[in-house]
Design an enzyme around this catalytic site. Structure first.
Site, PDB file in Angstrom:
ATOM      1  N   GLU A  70      63.458  33.177  88.757  1.00 29.21           N
ATOM      2  CA  GLU A  70      64.177  34.258  89.434  1.00 29.21           C
ATOM      3  C   GLU A  70      65.552  33.771  89.866  1.00 29.21           C
ATOM      4  O   GLU A  70      65.686  32.633  90.303  1.00 29.21           O
ATOM      5  CB  GLU A  70      63.365  34.738  90.642  1.00 29.21           C
ATOM      6  CG  GLU A  70      62.016  35.333  90.251  1.00 29.21           C
ATOM      7  CD  GLU A  70      61.191  35.796  91.456  1.00 29.21           C
ATOM      8  OE1 GLU A  70      61.680  35.668  92.595  1.00 29.21           O
ATOM      9  OE2 GLU A  70      60.073  36.281  91.240  1.00 29.21           O
TER      10      GLU A  70
ATOM     11  N   HIS B 279      61.873  41.338  93.101  1.00 31.33           N
ATOM     12  CA  HIS B 279      61.101  40.671  94.155  1.00 31.33           C
ATOM     13  C   HIS B 279      61.334  41.364  95.504  1.00 31.33           C
ATOM     14  O   HIS B 279      61.822  40.763  96.464  1.00 31.33           O
ATOM     15  CB  HIS B 279      61.466  39.193  94.237  1.00 31.33           C
ATOM     16  CG  HIS B 279      60.379  38.357  94.854  1.00 31.33           C
ATOM     17  ND1 HIS B 279      60.160  37.044  94.513  1.00 31.33           N
ATOM     18  CD2 HIS B 279      59.427  38.661  95.786  1.00 31.33           C
ATOM     19  CE1 HIS B 279      59.143  36.567  95.227  1.00 31.33           C
ATOM     20  NE2 HIS B 279      58.694  37.527  96.003  1.00 31.33           N
TER      21      HIS B 279
ATOM     22  N   ARG C  25      53.158  35.970  92.660  1.00 35.41           N
ATOM     23  CA  ARG C  25      54.091  34.934  92.245  1.00 35.41           C
ATOM     24  C   ARG C  25      54.177  34.952  90.723  1.00 35.41           C
ATOM     25  O   ARG C  25      53.182  35.082  90.032  1.00 35.41           O
ATOM     26  CB  ARG C  25      53.655  33.543  92.742  1.00 35.41           C
ATOM     27  CG  ARG C  25      53.841  33.320  94.239  1.00 35.41           C
ATOM     28  CD  ARG C  25      55.314  33.310  94.614  1.00 35.41           C
ATOM     29  NE  ARG C  25      55.562  33.012  96.013  1.00 35.41           N
ATOM     30  CZ  ARG C  25      55.700  33.914  96.966  1.00 35.41           C
ATOM     31  NH1 ARG C  25      55.594  35.203  96.678  1.00 35.41           N
ATOM     32  NH2 ARG C  25      55.948  33.552  98.205  1.00 35.41           N
TER      33      ARG C  25
END
Length: 329
Positions: free
Chosen positions: A270, A289, A241
């Site tokens: 993000e 991601h 994370r």
């Protein structure tokens, strides 16, 4: 009457068909140009009279849950649970299911891809070739560093961390250090992993890989002091994370040579802003991601999450529960 469930992330057609066999479906999906706030509002409205929900990537707040008085279970298509207030869900007797097993191997593949691509400068040099800069024999300016035989430090030796240790020790003859709340005796036996304090791991590792969940205790776990504790030749890998790393401190450390590079699949905010300093750094590999993003794994995650939800609504779910304390209510 079949229970109502809200689907707030696109799932494969066969998974949607499975859900329709067991429930009435309401799909909440973003319209073109719709803001995240507007999408969250639509989800909150849909949850009001729903018994279940399945999705990912949207924060489900206590305020949203407080209005959803019939809600019994939520199933997230992810292993991480930081989009939920677990204590609040448990207080309300709502099961939160997740998908901790099906993404382990593909995510570990991504982490090790970041190790290799940062060490051997794969992205940087591929762009160098595409830009027409390869005019003759390469020299030290294009050299990377070895991965085999180096020391990897894994912060959080759970399922994914263990799979990463396997790749490092058995595939690349790497020395494995790990920092974890509890010993991982299986990894110690199988891969020679040695449990150490975070400070020792940072000081000794050539590659520091973060595989810990985001909690209040791990937010900004890696800041300026921790980056200074690393070797100047070390590379930081984060595929857990983004907020586990103080991003401003990382940018400063990369800019002044405190550490040699970073491989990042996650970021504090993000999508990563197009003007982020990280994108201008040749010693950074940045991915969008994609830890578990293979066709096979994402399908398996969606199917697992759907089965979790239907079992939870039936009162038969006994695994993949992120807040198992709710079963004791």
């Amino acid at each position: 009457m079949l229970p109502k469930i809200v689907v707030y992330k696109a799932v494969p057609p066969d998974v949607l068909d499975y859900l329709r066999e067991h429930a009435r479906i309401v799909v909440v999906e973003p319209a073109p140009g719709q803001s995240q706030a507007s999408l969250s509002g639509a989800l909150g409205e849909a949850l009001v009279d729903a018994e279940g929900a399945i999705g990912a990537s949207i924060k489900v707040t206590p305020a949203m849950v407080a209005r959803a008085r019939r809600l019994k279970a939520i199933s997230t298509i992810s292993v991480g649970t930081d989009n939920f207030d677990l204590d609040d869900l448990t207080r309300r007797g709502i099961v939160l299911a997740h998908t901790p097993d099906v993404l382990t191997e593909s995510t570990a593949d991504t982490v090790f891809a970041l190790v290799l691509s940062t060490a051997r400068r794969v992205v940087d040099l591929a762009q160098w070739v595409k830009d027409g800069q390869w005019h003759g024999s390469i020299g030290p300016a294009q050299y990377g560093v070895d991965v085999h035989g180096k020391t990897i430090g894994i912060v959080g030796l759970g399922r994914i961390g263990g799979a990463l240790a396997k790749r490092a020790a058995l595939g690349f003859d790497m020395r494995v250090l790990y920092a974890n709340r509890h010993p991982n005796e299986a990894a110690e036996r199988a891969y020679g992993a040695r449990r150490v304090e975070l400070g020792e791991l940072l000081a000794q590792s050539d590659f520091v890989c973060l595989q810990t969940p985001l909690t209040p205790q791990t937010r900004h776990l890696i800041g300026a002091a921790e980056l200074r504790a690393m070797k100047r030749s070390a590379i930081l890998i984060n595929a857990s994370r983004g907020a586990i790393v103080d991003e401003a401190a990382l940018i400063a450390a990369l800019a002044d040579g405190t550490i040699a590079g970073a491989g990042l699949d996650v970021f504090e905010h993000e999508p990563l802003a197009a003007d982020s300093s990280l994108l201008a750094m040749r010693n950074v590999v940045a991915l969008p991601h994609v830890g578990s993003a293979t066709h096979e794994t994402r399908h398996a995650m969606a199917r697992c999450a759907a089965e979790n939800l239907i079992a939870a609504l039936a009162g038969t779910l006994s695994r993949n529960i992120a807040n198992p304390e709710v079963l004791a209510r």
